[in-house]
Design a protein around this motif. Structure first.
Motif, PDB file in Angstrom:
ATOM      1  N   UNK A  58       0.867  -1.268   0.192  1.00 29.61           N
ATOM      2  CA  UNK A  58       0.005  -0.157   0.068  1.00 29.61           C
ATOM      3  C   UNK A  58       1.052   1.245  -0.510  1.00 29.61           C
ATOM      4  N   UNK A  59       0.577   2.514  -0.648  1.00 34.74           N
ATOM      5  CA  UNK A  59       1.266   3.360  -1.277  1.00 34.74           C
ATOM      6  C   UNK A  59       1.559   4.411   0.937  1.00 34.74           C
ATOM      7  N   UNK A  60       2.907   4.656   0.837  1.00 31.05           N
ATOM      8  CA  UNK A  60       2.916   5.626   2.579  1.00 31.05           C
ATOM      9  C   UNK A  60       2.552   6.775   1.404  1.00 31.05           C
ATOM     10  N   UNK A  61       1.968   8.512   1.679  1.00 25.66           N
ATOM     11  CA  UNK A  61       2.067   9.643   1.596  1.00 25.66           C
ATOM     12  C   UNK A  61       2.624  10.106   2.365  1.00 25.66           C
ATOM     13  N   UNK A  62       3.957  10.479   1.856  1.00 23.45           N
ATOM     14  CA  UNK A  62       4.748  11.357   3.527  1.00 23.45           C
ATOM     15  C   UNK A  62       4.281  12.660   3.080  1.00 23.45           C
ATOM     16  N   UNK A  63       3.577  13.020   2.807  1.00 23.51           N
ATOM     17  CA  UNK A  63       3.568  14.459   3.172  1.00 23.51           C
ATOM     18  C   UNK A  63       1.892  14.866   2.773  1.00 23.51           C
ATOM     19  N   UNK A  64       0.971  14.255   3.819  1.00 30.01           N
ATOM     20  CA  UNK A  64       0.025  14.940   3.337  1.00 30.01           C
ATOM     21  C   UNK A  64      -1.055  15.564   4.416  1.00 30.01           C
ATOM     22  N   UNK A  84      -3.859   3.794  -1.100  1.00 30.76           N
ATOM     23  CA  UNK A  84      -2.973   5.336  -0.467  1.00 30.76           C
ATOM     24  C   UNK A  84      -3.847   3.828   1.174  1.00 30.76           C
ATOM     25  N   UNK A  85      -2.358   3.707   1.318  1.00 32.82           N
ATOM     26  CA  UNK A  85      -3.151   2.529   3.272  1.00 32.82           C
ATOM     27  C   UNK A  85      -2.214   3.306   4.120  1.00 32.82           C
ATOM     28  N   UNK A  86      -1.323   4.289   4.233  1.00 35.24           N
ATOM     29  CA  UNK A  86      -0.922   5.021   5.232  1.00 35.24           C
ATOM     30  C   UNK A  86      -0.735   6.673   4.464  1.00 35.24           C
ATOM     31  N   UNK A  87      -0.793   7.693   5.934  1.00 34.32           N
ATOM     32  CA  UNK A  87      -0.975   9.089   5.077  1.00 34.32           C
ATOM     33  C   UNK A  87       0.160   9.547   6.260  1.00 34.32           C
ATOM     34  N   UNK A  88       1.419  10.073   6.248  1.00 30.61           N
ATOM     35  CA  UNK A  88       1.638  11.169   7.664  1.00 30.61           C
ATOM     36  C   UNK A  88       1.050  12.749   6.963  1.00 30.61           C
ATOM     37  N   UNK A 470      11.986   6.214   6.107  1.00 30.28           N
ATOM     38  CA  UNK A 470      12.378   7.811   6.801  1.00 30.28           C
ATOM     39  C   UNK A 470      11.366   7.260   7.808  1.00 30.28           C
ATOM     40  N   UNK A 471      10.314   7.259   7.940  1.00 25.71           N
ATOM     41  CA  UNK A 471       9.592   7.731   9.294  1.00 25.71           C
ATOM     42  C   UNK A 471       9.322   6.652  10.359  1.00 25.71           C
ATOM     43  N   UNK A 472      10.560   5.846   9.894  1.00 27.57           N
ATOM     44  CA  UNK A 472      10.101   4.456  10.518  1.00 27.57           C
ATOM     45  C   UNK A 472       8.874   4.058  11.102  1.00 27.57           C
ATOM     46  N   UNK A 473       7.963   3.696  10.032  1.00 25.63           N
ATOM     47  CA  UNK A 473       6.938   2.921   9.980  1.00 25.63           C
ATOM     48  C   UNK A 473       7.186   1.132  10.321  1.00 25.63           C
ATOM     49  N   UNK A 474       7.761   1.205  11.080  1.00 28.64           N
ATOM     50  CA  UNK A 474       7.299  -0.723  11.195  1.00 28.64           C
ATOM     51  C   UNK A 474       6.916  -1.951  10.186  1.00 28.64           C
TER      52      UNK A 474
END
Length: 539
Positions: A58-64, A84-88, A470-474
């Motif tokens: 799933x895509x992870x948006x680093x800047x949402x 997109x499954x995760x958004x920062x 980058x954001x340490x999303x284990x």
């Protein structure tokens, strides 16, 4: 092999690491990927045939900025349908928590523009997290949070360039509280709001809290035109001064707005500076957006002297023709191309007081009203009154060549700098641009499949494992046994056929299945209404 909840069978896997695509099935049980391999013989509770399709993390948006809209769109309609499954979230210094008592009304009005009609009964940042994640069934997507520096300033009652020792202590205490609650770090937005008044010393002083948590500092820097290199230098100074060995630091959307006075080669010089700092041991990266267009806050064009008494005071001041005359000279900041008369590059995106003008370019607004563009702009802000901060613009900011170069650069993660939307209600009226509905798949449809800006495997890596690391999303960002089952299934033929530059008012095609934490959210292109998203806390 034990029974699994899902078996995605018959597809090929692009695993997020940059490795070549390979034919493999993916087995999922109890929210985790339990096996990845050819022709798995699992006795699955549910088998999903993905023959001819491509399975990716799933895509992870680093800047949402989906923290602005999630309360009005918990199903994350426009983003989850793109895989997109995760958004920062919590970027650019702007979060609706923590709040001072006096800020609750403004937050309520702003959130209403994003479709949220409920109470704003939180004040502390942890209470905002509770409102998002523990009420009304939670969220469809995972969210990882930064806390906004401007929000810290406003909640601490800090105005102007000198917070004093007490103000700095109050901001630091609020940041401590957010980090204790699991925030990943702090973001700053130095081109608008009270964040523009912050000095480098203030930013470094508050950011020292992050060092105790190994938190990250993300910044919408102070300038991206004539003084880009100075702004990058300030960003690096904050990272260097705020912890032993420096903070982890993310330079948000490192790009240069076209025709705004940046020296030739400024962007390349900035990127080379980041590379040199990484070589010297500072953990710093950047991110980029997919289109030549981007969103912006209308108040970003206004000088600090107009905003000194807050948005309501600024709106009253706009009744004075003398003030308007002075502003025509003093608004040469932020989107500086408007001072060259390039209003055709600006569309009014969100304007709660004048919704009939939303979606129109300013030359058309001015023509309708029998004004020039400056007067039309000032009238829109005056009408907004205390809600001036909710007025958003959409601008044609960058050249396609510049976007492509940044997208392909190895130091850049790939994000969208938008927020999750939907095709009905207030959000639909205020997001009439493909950025919100196809921004993520545009990386694949345009940059990979049509323009060849970068290869599929590398694009997926820059949208998944690179961001997770980058954001340490284990346990996120890879199709790998043991990882959380955040998965998207892509129909590359459908993506190649979709015009992701066009706004159609419909959701993206080409992503028929999406799993979040092992649960199907999108199946055969239909949103199932499930909300298995989690709060991804730091440390």
């Amino acid at each position: 092999m034990p029974t699994t909840e899902f078996l995605l069978s018959g597809g090929r896997v692009v695993d997020g690491t940059g490795a070549p695509a390979r034919r493999a099935d993916v087995a999922v049980r109890d929210g985790r990927i339990v096996a990845v391999g050819p022709e798995l013989a699992a006795a699955a509770a549910r088998r999903v045939d993905v023959t001819g399709l491509t399975v990716v993390p799933g895509f992870i948006d680093p800047h949402s900025h989906s923290d602005w809209s999630v309360l009005g769109n918990r199903d994350a309609q426009s983003t989850i349908r793109q895989g997109v499954t995760t958004e920062v979230v919590g970027n650019c210094g702007v979060t609706y928590g923590p709040l001072a008592d006096g800020g609750a009304g403004e937050a309520r009005r702003a959130l209403r523009a994003y479709g949220y009609e409920g109470p704003v009964d939180w004040r502390a940042f942890p209470e905002l997290l509770d409102a998002v994640h523990r009420r009304d069934g939670g969220t469809a997507q995972n969210l990882a949070w930064l806390v906004g520096h401007t929000a810290l300033r406003d909640a601490a009652g800090v105005r102007g360039p000198d917070p004093g020792a007490d103000g700095l202590a109050r901001m630091s205490a609020l940041l401590d509280e957010a980090m204790d609650a699991g925030a990943l770090g702090m973001s700053s937005g130095l081109e608008y709001g009270s964040g523009r008044d912050a000095t480098t010393g203030e930013l470094a002083g508050v950011a020292r809290v992050l060092a105790r948590y190994d938190g990250i500092y993300a910044s919408h820097i102070r300038n991206r035109d004539a003084h880009l290199l100075d702004a990058v230098g300030e960003f690096l100074a904050v990272a260097r001064q705020s912890g032993s060995g420096g903070l982890r630091a993310q330079l948000s959307h490192l790009n240069v707005r076209h025709d705004t006075g940046a020296p030739d080669g400024a962007w390349h010089d900035a990127v080379e500076r980041l590379a040199a700092e990484r070589d010297a041991g500072l953990d710093v990266l950047a991110d980029m957006t997919p289109y030549p267009h981007g969103i912006g806050l209308a108040t970003g064009l206004l000088p600090s002297w107009l905003l000194a008494d807050g948005p309501a005071g600024a709106a009253r001041a706009l009744d004075d023709p003398g003030v308007r005359g002075r502003l025509r000279r003093d608004c040469d900041r932020y989107w500086r191309f408007v001072h060259k008369g390039q209003w055709d590059r600006v569309v009014l995106a969100t304007s709660p007081a004048t919704p009939e003008l939303e979606g129109l370019p300013f030359p058309e607004i001015a023509e309708r009203r029998g004004q020039d563009c400056w007067e039309a702009f000032f009238d829109v802000l005056r009408a907004a009154g205390p809600d001036m901060g909710a007025v958003q613009l959409m601008g044609r900011l960058f050249t396609p060549e510049h976007v492509a170069e940044a997208v392909a650069h190895p130091l850049f993660c790939l994000g969208v700098d938008g927020f999750t939307s939907r095709t009905e209600g207030p959000l639909a009226a205020r997001t009439r641009h493909p950025l919100f509905f196809t921004g993520h798949v545009h990386y694949l449809a345009h940059h990979v499949l049509r323009a060849g800006t970068l290869g599929l495997e590398e694009a997926v890596r820059k949208m998944t494992s690179m961001v997770a690391d980058r954001f340490r999303l284990a346990g996120r960002g890879r199709v790998e046994a043991g990882h959380h089952a955040d998965l998207a299934v892509l129909d590359l033929d459908a993506l190649a056929a979709e015009d992701t530059f066009a706004f159609t008012g419909t959701y993206a095609a080409g992503v028929p299945h999406v799993l979040v934490n092992g649960e199907l959210v999108v199946h055969d292109g239909r949103h199932l209404g499930t909300r298995p998203g989690r709060y991804l806390a730091g440390r």
